[in-house]
Design a protein around this motif. Structure first.
Motif, mmCIF file in Angstrom:
data_model
loop_
_atom_site.group_PDB
_atom_site.id
_atom_site.type_symbol
_atom_site.label_atom_id
_atom_site.label_comp_id
_atom_site.label_asym_id
_atom_site.label_seq_id
_atom_site.Cartn_x
_atom_site.Cartn_y
_atom_site.Cartn_z
ATOM 1 N N ASP A 148 0.847 -1.193 0.000
ATOM 2 C CA ASP A 148 0.000 0.000 0.000
ATOM 3 C C ASP A 148 0.882 1.241 0.000
ATOM 4 O O ASP A 148 2.085 1.172 0.215
ATOM 5 N N GLY A 149 0.280 2.380 -0.251
ATOM 6 C CA GLY A 149 1.051 3.614 -0.350
ATOM 7 C C GLY A 149 1.919 3.677 -1.587
ATOM 8 O O GLY A 149 2.922 4.395 -1.624
ATOM 9 N N VAL A 150 1.547 2.945 -2.632
ATOM 10 C CA VAL A 150 2.332 2.937 -3.875
ATOM 11 C C VAL A 150 1.901 4.116 -4.747
ATOM 12 O O VAL A 150 0.711 4.346 -4.946
ATOM 13 N N GLU A 151 2.877 4.855 -5.237
ATOM 14 C CA GLU A 151 2.574 5.952 -6.147
ATOM 15 C C GLU A 151 1.889 5.403 -7.403
ATOM 16 O O GLU A 151 2.192 4.294 -7.857
ATOM 17 N N LEU A 181 3.492 -5.310 -11.396
ATOM 18 C CA LEU A 181 2.155 -5.015 -10.886
ATOM 19 C C LEU A 181 1.986 -3.521 -10.651
ATOM 20 O O LEU A 181 2.870 -2.872 -10.078
ATOM 21 N N ARG A 182 0.855 -2.972 -11.070
ATOM 22 C CA ARG A 182 0.548 -1.567 -10.859
ATOM 23 C C ARG A 182 -0.528 -1.426 -9.785
ATOM 24 O O ARG A 182 -1.397 -2.294 -9.642
ATOM 25 N N PRO A 183 -0.527 -0.337 -9.020
ATOM 26 C CA PRO A 183 -1.518 -0.158 -7.952
ATOM 27 C C PRO A 183 -2.877 0.282 -8.484
ATOM 28 O O PRO A 183 -2.994 0.759 -9.619
ATOM 29 N N ASP A 184 -3.901 0.122 -7.633
ATOM 30 C CA ASP A 184 -5.223 0.622 -7.988
ATOM 31 C C ASP A 184 -5.320 2.109 -7.655
ATOM 32 O O ASP A 184 -4.319 2.751 -7.321
ATOM 33 N N ASP A 185 -6.519 2.668 -7.730
ATOM 34 C CA ASP A 185 -6.691 4.105 -7.505
ATOM 35 C C ASP A 185 -6.379 4.531 -6.073
ATOM 36 O O ASP A 185 -6.165 5.718 -5.801
#
Length: 235
Positions: A148-151, A181-185
């Motif tokens: 979590d806390g991923v830009e 892997l890319r983060p969600d909104d």
């Protein structure tokens, strides 16, 4: 020079200074609650007690700066309250309160940064539920990746590779699996991976590495941006 009108009451000089001193004391009392206010701001931004301990363990400097600035604001307020309300005393009280207001504003500003930094996470990924099951061609590796806390522009890279007894890449083999892997909104990554895993000959174990884009893949490094690693020893 403006002279007072006949219907205006002219206060004695000492009373005027006392009235100024009273107003300055009111400001000092507001600053006395600086620490409570800063804590309230952090709590409102989602900084719970559990997150505070994690942040302090990770040397989150904004929390230290905010707390120190709030304490200095309180010290200034106490000093201001102890100054006698004379003409010279009011001047000194104004100076002390000016410093207190500066510390107070710094504490509030840095508290917002600290709360956002600590409550939002550092983007460092975590490996969960690592399992290696099956025999022969039916062998399957499964694990989860959480962060979590991923830009929003950042990514978490995951690698699975065969290693020797010194946990170094097995010569002549590449990655058995890799994914970005890319983060969600909300800046979160919660991904489950399950894959068949043929084991190369002479492999001592399987190494899983999950690292963010700004980090490195050195599992033994002492860095807040370091990767999460898991080693499965083959029997």
């Amino acid at each position: 020079m403006n002279l007072p009108r006949g219907d205006q009451e002219v206060l004695p000089f000492d009373d005027v200074q006392a009235e100024i001193g009273k107003r300055l004391d009111d400001v000092a009392k507001i600053l006395a609650g600086a620490l409570v206010t800063v804590a309230g701001v952090m709590t409102a931004l989602g900084l719970t007690s559990d997150v505070v301990f994690v942040a302090l363990n990770n040397e989150s400097w904004p929390i230290y700066v905010a707390a120190l600035s709030a304490i200095l604001a309180i010290v200034c307020s106490i000093v201001a309250l102890l100054i006698h309300p004379t003409r010279q005393g009011n001047v000194w009280e104004t100076v002390v309160l000016g410093l207190g207001v500066v510390f107070y504003m710094v504490a509030l500003s840095v508290a917002v940064v600290g709360a956002a930094q600590a409550a939002g996470g550092s983007g460092r990924p975590t490996l969960t539920d690592v399992k290696f099951q099956g025999q022969g061609s039916d062998q399957k590796l499964s694990f989860g990746v959480h962060s979590d806390g991923v830009e929003r522009w950042a990514s978490v890279n995951v690698y699975v590779t065969a290693v020797d007894a010194e946990q170094k890449d097995l010569p002549g083999t590449g990655n058995l699996y890799e994914v970005s892997l890319r983060p969600d909104d909300k800046g979160e990554i919660d991904h489950q991976i399950s894959m068949p895993l043929p084991i190369p000959r002479n492999a001592w174990g399987i190494l899983i590495i999950a690292t963010n884009a700004v980090g490195n893949d050195h599992c033994g490094g002492r860095s807040s941006q370091g990767p999460s690693c898991a080693v499965i020893k083959l029997s």
